[in-house]
Design a protein around this motif. Structure first.
Motif, PDB file in Angstrom:
ATOM      1  N   ALA A 567       0.836  -1.206   0.000  1.00 15.37           N
ATOM      2  CA  ALA A 567       0.000   0.000   0.000  1.00 15.37           C
ATOM      3  C   ALA A 567       0.871   1.256   0.000  1.00 15.37           C
ATOM      4  N   ASN A 568       0.360   2.316  -0.587  1.00 11.44           N
ATOM      5  CA  ASN A 568       1.054   3.601  -0.576  1.00 11.44           C
ATOM      6  C   ASN A 568       0.781   4.281   0.767  1.00 11.44           C
ATOM      7  N   VAL A 569       1.523   3.827   1.773  1.00  9.74           N
ATOM      8  CA  VAL A 569       1.246   4.270   3.132  1.00  9.74           C
ATOM      9  C   VAL A 569       1.612   5.730   3.334  1.00  9.74           C
ATOM     10  N   GLU A 570       2.674   6.205   2.653  1.00 10.32           N
ATOM     11  CA  GLU A 570       3.050   7.617   2.799  1.00 10.32           C
ATOM     12  C   GLU A 570       1.894   8.520   2.401  1.00 10.32           C
ATOM     13  N   ALA A 571       1.268   8.227   1.273  1.00  9.34           N
ATOM     14  CA  ALA A 571       0.132   9.039   0.822  1.00  9.34           C
ATOM     15  C   ALA A 571      -1.047   8.903   1.783  1.00  9.34           C
ATOM     16  N   LEU A 572      -1.265   7.681   2.270  1.00  7.71           N
ATOM     17  CA  LEU A 572      -2.353   7.454   3.206  1.00  7.71           C
ATOM     18  C   LEU A 572      -2.136   8.258   4.486  1.00  7.71           C
ATOM     19  N   LEU A 573      -0.900   8.270   4.997  1.00  6.92           N
ATOM     20  CA  LEU A 573      -0.612   9.022   6.215  1.00  6.92           C
ATOM     21  C   LEU A 573      -0.814  10.516   6.015  1.00  6.92           C
ATOM     22  N   ASN A 574      -0.405  11.014   4.857  1.00  7.22           N
ATOM     23  CA  ASN A 574      -0.628  12.435   4.579  1.00  7.22           C
ATOM     24  C   ASN A 574      -2.117  12.760   4.541  1.00  7.22           C
ATOM     25  N   THR A 575      -2.896  11.827   3.983  1.00  4.43           N
ATOM     26  CA  THR A 575      -4.355  12.005   3.973  1.00  4.43           C
ATOM     27  C   THR A 575      -4.901  12.001   5.393  1.00  4.43           C
ATOM     28  N   CYS A 576      -4.385  11.090   6.213  1.00  8.85           N
ATOM     29  CA  CYS A 576      -4.849  11.009   7.601  1.00  8.85           C
ATOM     30  C   CYS A 576      -4.599  12.320   8.338  1.00  8.85           C
ATOM     31  N   VAL A 577      -3.397  12.861   8.162  1.00  7.56           N
ATOM     32  CA  VAL A 577      -3.044  14.082   8.884  1.00  7.56           C
ATOM     33  C   VAL A 577      -3.879  15.263   8.404  1.00  7.56           C
ATOM     34  N   SER A 578      -4.149  15.318   7.084  1.00  3.44           N
ATOM     35  CA  SER A 578      -4.879  16.468   6.542  1.00  3.44           C
ATOM     36  C   SER A 578      -6.388  16.348   6.700  1.00  3.44           C
ATOM     37  N   LYS A 579      -6.916  15.117   6.658  1.00  5.43           N
ATOM     38  CA  LYS A 579      -8.377  14.952   6.645  1.00  5.43           C
ATOM     39  C   LYS A 579      -8.939  14.268   7.875  1.00  5.43           C
ATOM     40  N   PHE A 580      -8.215  13.295   8.404  1.00  2.00           N
ATOM     41  CA  PHE A 580      -8.772  12.489   9.490  1.00  2.00           C
ATOM     42  C   PHE A 580      -8.148  12.902  10.824  1.00  2.00           C
ATOM     43  N   LYS A 581      -8.355  14.129  11.203  1.00  2.00           N
ATOM     44  CA  LYS A 581      -7.714  14.659  12.399  1.00  2.00           C
ATOM     45  C   LYS A 581      -8.259  14.040  13.690  1.00  2.00           C
ATOM     46  N   LEU A 582      -9.383  13.330  13.577  1.00  2.00           N
ATOM     47  CA  LEU A 582     -10.006  12.720  14.756  1.00  2.00           C
ATOM     48  C   LEU A 582      -9.682  11.227  14.858  1.00  2.00           C
ATOM     49  N   LEU A 583      -8.716  10.769  14.075  1.00  2.00           N
ATOM     50  CA  LEU A 583      -8.376   9.347  14.015  1.00  2.00           C
ATOM     51  C   LEU A 583      -7.958   8.823  15.394  1.00  2.00           C
ATOM     52  N   ARG A 584      -8.535   7.685  15.789  1.00  2.00           N
ATOM     53  CA  ARG A 584      -8.173   7.028  17.054  1.00  2.00           C
ATOM     54  C   ARG A 584      -7.332   5.784  16.829  1.00  2.00           C
ATOM     55  N   VAL A 585      -7.575   5.076  15.720  1.00  2.00           N
ATOM     56  CA  VAL A 585      -6.910   3.789  15.467  1.00  2.00           C
ATOM     57  C   VAL A 585      -6.298   3.812  14.078  1.00  2.00           C
ATOM     58  N   LEU A 586      -5.007   3.509  13.982  1.00  2.00           N
ATOM     59  CA  LEU A 586      -4.320   3.416  12.697  1.00  2.00           C
ATOM     60  C   LEU A 586      -3.414   2.186  12.735  1.00  2.00           C
ATOM     61  N   ASP A 587      -3.855   1.144  12.073  1.00  2.00           N
ATOM     62  CA  ASP A 587      -3.136  -0.131  12.067  1.00  2.00           C
ATOM     63  C   ASP A 587      -2.616  -0.394  10.664  1.00  2.00           C
ATOM     64  N   LEU A 588      -1.298  -0.223  10.476  1.00  2.00           N
ATOM     65  CA  LEU A 588      -0.656  -0.362   9.166  1.00  2.00           C
ATOM     66  C   LEU A 588       0.303  -1.554   9.169  1.00  2.00           C
ATOM     67  N   ARG A 589      -0.111  -2.642   9.783  1.00  2.00           N
ATOM     68  CA  ARG A 589       0.765  -3.810   9.879  1.00  2.00           C
ATOM     69  C   ARG A 589       1.201  -4.285   8.494  1.00  2.00           C
ATOM     70  N   ASP A 590       2.432  -4.765   8.391  1.00  2.00           N
ATOM     71  CA  ASP A 590       3.019  -5.296   7.149  1.00  2.00           C
ATOM     72  C   ASP A 590       3.208  -4.245   6.064  1.00  2.00           C
ATOM     73  N   SER A 591       3.154  -2.974   6.408  1.00  2.00           N
ATOM     74  CA  SER A 591       3.389  -1.937   5.399  1.00  2.00           C
ATOM     75  C   SER A 591       4.867  -1.915   5.019  1.00  2.00           C
ATOM     76  N   THR A 592       5.180  -1.238   3.908  1.00  2.00           N
ATOM     77  CA  THR A 592       6.559  -1.261   3.390  1.00  2.00           C
ATOM     78  C   THR A 592       7.147   0.145   3.235  1.00  2.00           C
ATOM     79  N   CYS A 593       6.559   1.136   3.886  1.00  2.00           N
ATOM     80  CA  CYS A 593       7.056   2.511   3.745  1.00  2.00           C
ATOM     81  C   CYS A 593       8.446   2.631   4.391  1.00  2.00           C
ATOM     82  N   ASN A 594       9.234   3.577   3.907  1.00  2.00           N
ATOM     83  CA  ASN A 594      10.589   3.795   4.421  1.00  2.00           C
ATOM     84  C   ASN A 594      10.634   4.815   5.545  1.00  2.00           C
ATOM     85  N   THR A 595       9.661   5.705   5.559  1.00  2.00           N
ATOM     86  CA  THR A 595       9.641   6.759   6.573  1.00  2.00           C
ATOM     87  C   THR A 595       8.200   7.049   7.002  1.00  2.00           C
ATOM     88  N   LEU A 596       8.083   7.697   8.130  1.00  2.00           N
ATOM     89  CA  LEU A 596       6.810   8.240   8.578  1.00  2.00           C
ATOM     90  C   LEU A 596       6.937   9.766   8.582  1.00  2.00           C
TER      91      LEU A 596
END
Length: 872
Positions: A567-596
């Motif tokens: 999965a394109n986790v970097e893009a997903l995380l950027n979406t989370c920060v910009s849109k899902f500011k109320l996020l309580r649970v973020l489970d990205l097990r087995d992802s392959t991103c190089n950075t957060l």
């Protein structure tokens, strides 16, 4: 329609507002009066919510009112969470802040004056909206109901059963029938005419409990054995007067029945006299079908009335979905009804889908039918539901539609499987409904562990505050026990400190149905996410696509239960920060991103964050330590991670920490400041030779040490680990377990472990002596893949509280201790892939079977079964 969960949300908000800590904190920042007014309005609305939820089904205007109310409730919850975030931030600043931090805090939106002004405005806005929506409650004529009694009202219109059945319609229950008849025809254990035998039949809704009871009730042997037979459906409220009238009417088949409308004019004494005269001297069989009442006082009262002057050998047969009710009523062990075999399921399906003999003309439909039957997982009512829905339909596409759709997407009649299962859900207390609904976020056949649902439920604020001398673990265990008792869970294994379980496919369908306005398990056919969805689960990483194009700002959960690899986790995380500011649970097990991204620190509401098994990431941004609400941080399996982030001590809410790191030494000064830390897992940290020397973990309950190849010592004692209950040591091939306690004095207090597992330890030849110290506490012991373990010590018999013993893949182990019969508390013994043990202790035929025959559940398994388990 799907469940709104609105009553439980209101309860949660009011409980939070009423808590002492919340009120004190609100006074400090000058918001007490604003929050008190909000609490008053919430209480007014809550009082009519139960009535509203009962009346909404056929009132679309009322449904819309509840949706609006729910939206305001969630916004109120977000405001209160914002308030809690500020309180936590101040605690961290006071305990661990620097001058630079304080200056930064002053010039941020968290400045006390700015925060107070902003929060006051947000509370006013929510209160104004709530007042406006709440004012409409009067036009619906809603009653005030203070106690959650909606189950009684819903049950008033539930199905009524009868005792008639055609034997030809019952498939696959002959063995069950014979077992029940044998119990019915046995003499009572205390056959003095004053005791009644009560035989419970227990199982999930739709499994065929009532059908089995009918099958038994109409057998000729029963007619010969009992001079009187009575059938009573108990499904509505367990009212003693009503039940006695039903029993009397069941005897008076040919007489004028007692009228329910005259009930108020007949007292219990008169009814009892009538009942006694009807039953006097009769040897009777009474079937109490579909029992939901768990009030023992009412049951004892009815039982005492029934056994007044009864003939010896009288019996009661009870059907219920709830284990605790069966235990309360039964005088013998419950008959647990199992699923039908695939062959019997197919026979039943053909019976309902075709006229007799017609199936032979449609072999292509039969092939599709076999796949449809698999969906039913042996539940007869599900088989009947889907089979009858296809009766007189001979187009392959109609059958394929049923095959390819979830059961909850198919049309259902009143007596079909989904309404039948939903009755069990309707009986759940409000605090369990959302917990149950979240099972819909996981795929079918998912193997759950209790700590996993614990942290999810906790992160979403669904767990009640523990009472005095209780922990959150106790609360979770109570929730799971209740769901198990109501037949929602299966394959349940309780190790004493952790539970493992699955849910039936049809129960999963029910979870999908009740959660569809809240939760979404995203598969390939889903193109976008409705704005009302709050909990998202991706069945596969490539289903993300353009799912987030809508304004899904309400999202609180994003998870990948099958892993996010690719999965394109970097893009997903950027979406989370910009849109899902109320996020309580973020489970990205087995992802392959190089950075957060550093911006992850802005997700201040986040409670649950996992990048477990990310094989690429080398560093975590220090900004992750700004997440003061974080309860779980899982970087286990991140084998390239060079170091843990700086500032871990600021994660003051952290309860579970799972780590892998290349560091040779853990940052103990950081970790030991995590005062709430209850679960710690250290895995694949190959540079560590020793851990925990002299370090104190005052709240730690669970410790996993896994695959740490260089680890040589692991000193544990009760002084540093006073609360430790669970210890798992796995694949630490250089660890000397006997060195752990050498430097401790004999008179020191002992560890109070409840669960111990040794896995993959070739150096283990005998169990370490210090394990004997846990004699008064140890409940479960698991030993697996210890290739050189040669013996179990005689002192094993001193573990007097041991309930579970698993020995798997220990080929050199040739016998159990001679005095194993002294383990009187042992309830479950499982042995697999231990050739000598398997031969000697084989049930009924092994030479040493008599030494373990007292154990309630003995599983001696074939080697191939274990290999299949490993493959899974």
């Amino acid at each position: 329609m799907a469940e709104l969960f609105i009553f439980s949300i209101a309860e949660s908000l009011i409980t939070k507002l009423a808590s002492h800590s919340f009120q004190e904190a609100s006074r400090v920042v000058g918001l007490y009066d604003h929050l008190r007014d909000l609490q008053k309005t919430l209480s007014l609305v809550k009082a009519v919510l139960l009535d509203a939820e009962q009346k909404q089904e056929h009132n679309h205007e009322l449904q819309e009112w509840l949706r609006q109310l729910k939206s305001v409730f969630y916004d109120a919850e977000d405001v209160l969470d914002e308030f809690e975030c500020q309180t936590l931030r101040k605690q961290v600043l006071k305990a661990h802040g620097t001058i630079k931090d304080e200056v930064s805090h002053f010039f941020s939106s968290s400045n006390p004056l700015v925060f107070r002004s902003k929060m006051a405005q947000q509370i006013k806005d929510v209160s104004k909206r709530l007042d406006k929506v709440a004012a409409d409650r009067h036009k619906f004529g809603l009653r005030i109901i203070d106690v959650d009694t909606r189950v009684v009202h819903r049950r008033a219109t539930s199905r009524m059963t009868h005792s008639r059945v055609s034997d030809s319609d019952v498939i696959g229950r002959e063995h069950d029938k014979e077992n029940i008849i044998e119990l019915l025809m046995q003499q009572n254990p205390n056959d003095d005419g004053k005791s009644l035998s009560v035989i419970p039949i227990v199982g999930i809704g739709g499994l065929g409990k009532t059908t089995l009871a009918k099958f038994v009730f109409n057998d000729k042997r029963i007619d010969e054995c009992f001079s009187l037979k009575m059938w009573v459906c108990v499904s509505d409220d367990f009212d003693i007067n009503q039940l006695i009238i039903k029993i009397i009417n069941s005897v008076n088949v040919n007489d004028a029945p007692l009228r329910q409308q005259n009930l108020d004019m007949v007292d219990l004494e008169q009814l009892q006299n009538q009942l006694t005269s009807k039953l006097a001297g009769q040897k009777f069989l009474l079937v109490l079908d579909d029992v939901w009442n768990n009030d023992r006082v009412k049951w004892v009262e009815l039982r005492n009335l029934l056994q007044e002057g009864v003939a010896a050998g009288s019996k009661i047969l009870v059907t219920t979905r709830i284990d605790s009710i069966a235990f309360m009523m039964g005088t013998v062990t419950s008959h647990k009804l199992q699923s039908l075999s695939p062959e019997n399921s197919m026979s039943l399906f053909v019976r309902w889908a075709f006229k007799e003999g017609e199936e032979e003309k449609h072999p292509h439909l039969l092939n599709i039918g076999k796949e449809i039957v698999k969906k039913c997982r042996g539940v007869p009512l599900a088989v009947r539901t889907l089979g009858s829905s296809l009766f007189s339909k001979f187009e392959a596409n109609e059958w394929e539609y049923v095959r390819d759709n979830e059961i909850w997407n198919l049309s259902q009649k009143k007596d079909d499987i989904l309404p039948a299962l939903k009755l069990s859900y309707d009986f759940l207390p409000s605090y369990l409904r959302q917990c149950f609904a979240l099972f819909s976020l996981y795929p079918k056949d998912y193997a759950f562990a209790s700590f996993e649902v614990h942290i999810l439920w906790g992160a979403l604020g669904l767990l009640a505050s523990p009472r005095k001398n209780e922990t959150l673990e106790n609360v979770v265990k109570q929730y799971l026990d209740e769901l198990l008792s109501r037949s929602f869970l299966q394959d349940f294994i309780d190790t004493g400190t952790m539970c493992q379980f699955k849910i039936h496919d049809l129960v999963h369908d029910l979870a999908l149905f009740v959660a569809k306005d809240e939760c979404l398990l995203i598969k390939s056919h889903i193109q976008n996410i409705p704005e009302i969805i709050r909990h998202l689960s991706f069945a596969e990483y490539n289903f993300i696509g353009n799912s987030f194009t809508s304004k899904s700002v309400a999202v609180r959960t994003i998870m990948f239960p099958n892993g996010a690899e690719g999965a394109n986790v970097e893009a997903l995380l950027n979406t989370c920060v910009s849109k899902f500011k109320l996020l309580r649970v973020l489970d990205l097990r087995d992802s392959t991103c190089n950075t957060l991204p550093r911006s992850i620190g802005k997700l201040k509401h986040l409670r649950y964050f996992s990048i477990e098994n990310n094989r690429n990431i080398k560093r975590l941004p220090n900004s992750i330590c700004k997440l003061q609400n974080l309860q779980l941080l899982n970087v286990s399996g991140c084998e390239e991670l060079e170091a843990l982030p700086k500032g871990l001590r600021k994660l003051i809410s952290l309860r579970l920490l799972e780590i892998t790191t290349k560091q040779p030494v853990l940052p103990y000064s950081e970790i030991t400041n995590l005062i709430s830390l209850a679960h710690l897992c250290i895995s694949s940290s190959h540079n560590m030779e020793s851990i925990f020397g002299g370090v104190k973990f005052p709240a730690l309950k669970t410790l996993y040490v896994v695959d740490c190849h260089s680890l040589k010592s692991l000193p544990l004692d009760v002084t540093n680990f006073p609360e430790l209950e669970t210890l798992v040591v796995q694949d630490c091939v250089n660890l000397d377990l006997d060195l752990w306690k050498e430097h401790h004095e004999e008179q020191n207090p002992k560890l109070r472990l409840k669960f111990v597992a040794f896995v993959g330890l070739p150096q283990l030849v005998a169990l370490p002596q210090w394990l004997q110290e846990t004699a008064n506490s140890l409940q479960s012991l698991a030993i697996k893949n210890c290739d050189n373990l040669e013996m179990l010590p005689e002192w094993l018999s001193t573990l007097t509280n041991l309930k579970v013993l698993h020995i798997l893949a220990c080929p050199e182990l040739i016998s159990l201790p001679d005095n194993i019969h002294h383990l009187t508390a042992l309830e479950r013994l499982r042995i697999a892939y231990c050739p000598e043990l398997r031969r000697k202790y084989q049930p009924h035929v092994g030479e040493f079977w008599s030494k373990i025959s007292h154990i309630k559940e003995v599983l001696i398994e074939e080697p191939e079964k274990l290999e299949e388990e490993e493959d899974e």
